[in-house]
Write a protein that holds these residues in place. Structure first.
Motif, PDB file in Angstrom:
ATOM      1  N   VAL A 148      -7.308  -6.907  -8.666  1.00 23.64           N
ATOM      2  CA  VAL A 148      -5.943  -7.395  -8.441  1.00 23.64           C
ATOM      3  C   VAL A 148      -5.913  -8.898  -8.715  1.00 23.64           C
ATOM      4  CG1 VAL A 148      -5.343  -5.609  -6.744  1.00 23.64           C
ATOM      5  CG2 VAL A 148      -6.384  -7.743  -5.962  1.00 23.64           C
ATOM      6  N   ALA A 149      -4.723  -9.458  -8.694  1.00 26.08           N
ATOM      7  CA  ALA A 149      -4.557 -10.898  -8.900  1.00 26.08           C
ATOM      8  C   ALA A 149      -5.231 -11.659  -7.754  1.00 26.08           C
ATOM      9  CB  ALA A 149      -3.076 -11.251  -8.971  1.00 26.08           C
ATOM     10  N   PRO A 150      -5.748 -12.859  -8.028  1.00 22.60           N
ATOM     11  CA  PRO A 150      -6.426 -13.612  -6.980  1.00 22.60           C
ATOM     12  C   PRO A 150      -5.492 -14.038  -5.844  1.00 22.60           C
ATOM     13  CG  PRO A 150      -6.150 -14.958  -8.930  1.00 22.60           C
ATOM     14  CD  PRO A 150      -5.739 -13.573  -9.297  1.00 22.60           C
ATOM     15  N   ASN A 151      -4.193 -14.048  -6.116  1.00 21.61           N
ATOM     16  CA  ASN A 151      -3.224 -14.422  -5.084  1.00 21.61           C
ATOM     17  C   ASN A 151      -2.561 -13.191  -4.457  1.00 21.61           C
ATOM     18  OD1 ASN A 151      -1.745 -13.699  -7.315  1.00 21.61           O
ATOM     19  ND2 ASN A 151      -0.306 -15.408  -7.191  1.00 21.61           N
ATOM     20  N   PHE A 152      -3.220 -12.034  -4.575  1.00 21.71           N
ATOM     21  CA  PHE A 152      -2.704 -10.800  -3.984  1.00 21.71           C
ATOM     22  C   PHE A 152      -2.450 -11.024  -2.503  1.00 21.71           C
ATOM     23  CE2 PHE A 152      -3.532  -6.763  -1.748  1.00 21.71           C
ATOM     24  CZ  PHE A 152      -2.591  -5.948  -2.361  1.00 21.71           C
ATOM     25  N   LYS A 153      -1.245 -10.651  -2.047  1.00 18.43           N
ATOM     26  CA  LYS A 153      -0.897 -10.828  -0.631  1.00 18.43           C
ATOM     27  C   LYS A 153      -1.591  -9.734   0.164  1.00 18.43           C
ATOM     28  CE  LYS A 153       2.883 -11.082   2.567  1.00 18.43           C
ATOM     29  NZ  LYS A 153       3.483 -12.260   3.037  1.00 18.43           N
ATOM     30  N   PHE A 154      -2.651 -10.131   0.867  1.00 22.56           N
ATOM     31  CA  PHE A 154      -3.478  -9.186   1.604  1.00 22.56           C
ATOM     32  C   PHE A 154      -3.116  -9.219   3.085  1.00 22.56           C
ATOM     33  CE2 PHE A 154      -7.489  -7.967   3.768  1.00 22.56           C
ATOM     34  CZ  PHE A 154      -7.661  -6.721   3.193  1.00 22.56           C
ATOM     35  N   THR A 155      -2.525  -8.129   3.546  1.00 19.79           N
ATOM     36  CA  THR A 155      -2.173  -7.981   4.960  1.00 19.79           C
ATOM     37  C   THR A 155      -2.547  -6.562   5.384  1.00 19.79           C
ATOM     38  OG1 THR A 155       0.042  -7.129   4.509  1.00 19.79           O
ATOM     39  CG2 THR A 155      -0.186  -9.542   4.696  1.00 19.79           C
ATOM     40  N   LEU A 156      -2.452  -6.283   6.654  1.00 17.74           N
ATOM     41  CA  LEU A 156      -2.667  -4.923   7.129  1.00 17.74           C
ATOM     42  C   LEU A 156      -1.659  -3.992   6.465  1.00 17.74           C
ATOM     43  CD1 LEU A 156      -4.033  -2.817   8.894  1.00 17.74           C
ATOM     44  CD2 LEU A 156      -2.546  -3.527  10.786  1.00 17.74           C
ATOM     45  N   GLY A 157      -0.448  -4.458   6.290  1.00 20.87           N
ATOM     46  CA  GLY A 157       0.596  -3.648   5.650  1.00 20.87           C
ATOM     47  C   GLY A 157       0.296  -3.312   4.204  1.00 20.87           C
ATOM     48  N   THR A 158      -0.145  -4.325   3.413  1.00 16.81           N
ATOM     49  CA  THR A 158      -0.439  -4.047   1.995  1.00 16.81           C
ATOM     50  C   THR A 158      -1.694  -3.190   1.860  1.00 16.81           C
ATOM     51  OG1 THR A 158      -1.646  -6.148   1.728  1.00 16.81           O
ATOM     52  CG2 THR A 158       0.701  -6.139   1.138  1.00 16.81           C
ATOM     53  N   ALA A 159      -2.659  -3.388   2.755  1.00 24.44           N
ATOM     54  CA  ALA A 159      -3.877  -2.570   2.723  1.00 24.44           C
ATOM     55  C   ALA A 159      -3.555  -1.120   3.069  1.00 24.44           C
ATOM     56  CB  ALA A 159      -4.912  -3.138   3.691  1.00 24.44           C
ATOM     57  N   THR A 160      -2.727  -0.919   4.094  1.00 18.71           N
ATOM     58  CA  THR A 160      -2.331   0.432   4.494  1.00 18.71           C
ATOM     59  C   THR A 160      -1.538   1.106   3.385  1.00 18.71           C
ATOM     60  OG1 THR A 160      -2.303  -0.256   6.807  1.00 18.71           O
ATOM     61  CG2 THR A 160      -1.115   1.764   6.273  1.00 18.71           C
ATOM     62  N   ALA A 161      -0.631   0.375   2.767  1.00 16.96           N
ATOM     63  CA  ALA A 161       0.166   0.935   1.661  1.00 16.96           C
ATOM     64  C   ALA A 161      -0.736   1.353   0.504  1.00 16.96           C
ATOM     65  CB  ALA A 161       1.198  -0.091   1.193  1.00 16.96           C
ATOM     66  N   TRP A 162      -1.757   0.573   0.197  1.00 18.46           N
ATOM     67  CA  TRP A 162      -2.677   0.909  -0.887  1.00 18.46           C
ATOM     68  C   TRP A 162      -3.426   2.198  -0.564  1.00 18.46           C
ATOM     69  CZ3 TRP A 162      -8.312  -0.207  -1.205  1.00 18.46           C
ATOM     70  CH2 TRP A 162      -8.838   0.068  -2.469  1.00 18.46           C
ATOM     71  N   VAL A 163      -3.892   2.329   0.669  1.00 17.63           N
ATOM     72  CA  VAL A 163      -4.606   3.549   1.078  1.00 17.63           C
ATOM     73  C   VAL A 163      -3.657   4.746   1.016  1.00 17.63           C
ATOM     74  CG1 VAL A 163      -5.749   4.715   3.015  1.00 17.63           C
ATOM     75  CG2 VAL A 163      -6.292   2.313   2.510  1.00 17.63           C
ATOM     76  N   GLU A 164      -2.440   4.587   1.560  1.00 18.85           N
ATOM     77  CA  GLU A 164      -1.469   5.691   1.577  1.00 18.85           C
ATOM     78  C   GLU A 164      -0.985   6.064   0.186  1.00 18.85           C
ATOM     79  OE1 GLU A 164       1.497   4.270   4.317  1.00 18.85           O
ATOM     80  OE2 GLU A 164       0.295   4.853   6.082  1.00 18.85           O
ATOM     81  N   ASN A 165      -1.116   5.150  -0.778  1.00 19.97           N
ATOM     82  CA  ASN A 165      -0.701   5.413  -2.154  1.00 19.97           C
ATOM     83  C   ASN A 165      -1.903   5.922  -2.991  1.00 19.97           C
ATOM     84  OD1 ASN A 165       1.255   5.495  -4.171  1.00 19.97           O
ATOM     85  ND2 ASN A 165       0.893   3.377  -4.796  1.00 19.97           N
ATOM     86  N   ASP A 166      -2.856   6.541  -2.320  1.00 20.72           N
ATOM     87  CA  ASP A 166      -4.050   7.123  -2.964  1.00 20.72           C
ATOM     88  C   ASP A 166      -4.817   6.103  -3.789  1.00 20.72           C
ATOM     89  OD1 ASP A 166      -3.703   9.662  -1.838  1.00 20.72           O
ATOM     90  OD2 ASP A 166      -2.228  10.169  -3.399  1.00 20.72           O
ATOM     91  N   PHE A 167      -4.870   4.857  -3.319  1.00 18.42           N
ATOM     92  CA  PHE A 167      -5.670   3.780  -3.928  1.00 18.42           C
ATOM     93  C   PHE A 167      -5.250   3.423  -5.341  1.00 18.42           C
ATOM     94  CE2 PHE A 167      -8.434   6.303  -1.055  1.00 18.42           C
ATOM     95  CZ  PHE A 167      -8.592   5.377  -0.040  1.00 18.42           C
ATOM     96  N   ARG A 168      -3.972   3.692  -5.669  1.00 16.85           N
ATOM     97  CA  ARG A 168      -3.481   3.299  -6.983  1.00 16.85           C
ATOM     98  C   ARG A 168      -3.343   1.777  -7.011  1.00 16.85           C
ATOM     99  NH1 ARG A 168      -1.187   8.393  -6.915  1.00 16.85           N
ATOM    100  NH2 ARG A 168       0.840   7.981  -5.980  1.00 16.85           N
ATOM    101  N   LYS A 169      -3.597   1.212  -8.152  1.00 17.76           N
ATOM    102  CA  LYS A 169      -3.553  -0.244  -8.291  1.00 17.76           C
ATOM    103  C   LYS A 169      -2.175  -0.768  -7.884  1.00 17.76           C
ATOM    104  CE  LYS A 169      -4.688  -3.989 -11.396  1.00 17.76           C
ATOM    105  NZ  LYS A 169      -5.471  -4.362 -12.542  1.00 17.76           N
ATOM    106  N   PRO A 170      -2.139  -1.702  -6.931  1.00 19.14           N
ATOM    107  CA  PRO A 170      -0.847  -2.274  -6.523  1.00 19.14           C
ATOM    108  C   PRO A 170      -0.184  -3.020  -7.661  1.00 19.14           C
ATOM    109  CG  PRO A 170      -2.593  -2.882  -4.984  1.00 19.14           C
ATOM    110  CD  PRO A 170      -3.247  -2.270  -6.171  1.00 19.14           C
ATOM    111  N   SER A 171       1.141  -2.980  -7.692  1.00 23.52           N
ATOM    112  CA  SER A 171       1.846  -3.666  -8.779  1.00 23.52           C
ATOM    113  C   SER A 171       2.125  -5.106  -8.433  1.00 23.52           C
ATOM    114  CB  SER A 171       3.139  -2.953  -9.104  1.00 23.52           C
ATOM    115  OG  SER A 171       3.894  -2.755  -7.934  1.00 23.52           O
TER     116      SER A 171
END
Length: 171
Positions: A148-171
């Motif tokens: 991902v981009a080096p400035n990817f906004k990493f929070t519990l919410g974005t991490a949970t969304a990534w897991v719930e989205n079957d680990f598809r690359k975040p946009s």
């Protein structure tokens, strides 16, 4: 004691070494560190800067005590130099810890099957920095990994969304 910068090579354990120690009232160099007493630019006092060998910028700059005449700085001595090394080393250690914390983050995400550790590891490359988002299982096995981009906004919410989205690359 004076400057020993151009001292001849000494025989020590079969290796040639030079002693570049300096022990002057306003300049000490020893043990990989240089302490320099300088005029404080902000007032009439003095400051001391500690620079680690090989570094261009001081690790520590702080106030320095006036001498008895209240005009000139107190001379450096072995005890003060050891204290300055300890303080400057601590400043460097804290800076390194802070940088590590900025580059390596993790949160726990609970799913119906397991609790995953989602990590973001930033690689601060000068030309093309990037980050790696990964999910690690309870036994240390990597479940998924994406760049991902080096400035990817990493929070519990974005991490949970990534897991719930079957680990598809975040946009």
């Amino acid at each position: 004691m004076g400057i020993h910068q151009d001292a001849p090579a000494l025989e020590h354990d079969g290796e040639d070494t030079t002693d570049d120690s300096i022990h002057e009232p306003r300049l000490w160099r020893d043990d990989g560190w240089t302490a320099r007493v300088i005029k404080n630019e902000d007032d009439d006092g003095w400051a001391v800067e500690m620079t680690r060998e090989g570094e261009s910028e001081p690790a520590l700059v702080g106030p320095w005590t006036m001498g008895r005449d209240k005009k000139n700085p107190k001379p450096l001595d072995p005890s003060a130099f050891r204290t300055l090394i300890k303080t400057a080393s601590e400043v460097i250690r804290r800076h390194e810890q802070q940088l590590h914390a900025q580059l390596h983050k993790s949160v726990k995400v609970a799913t119906s099957e397991a609790t995953l550790t989602v990590k973001l590891d930033v690689v601060p490359d000068e030309d093309e920095p990037f980050a790696v988002l990964s999910a690690v299982g309870e036994y240390g096995d990597t479940i998924a990994e994406v760049t991902v981009a080096p400035n990817f906004k990493f929070t519990l919410g974005t991490a949970t969304a990534w897991v719930e989205n079957d680990f598809r690359k975040p946009s």
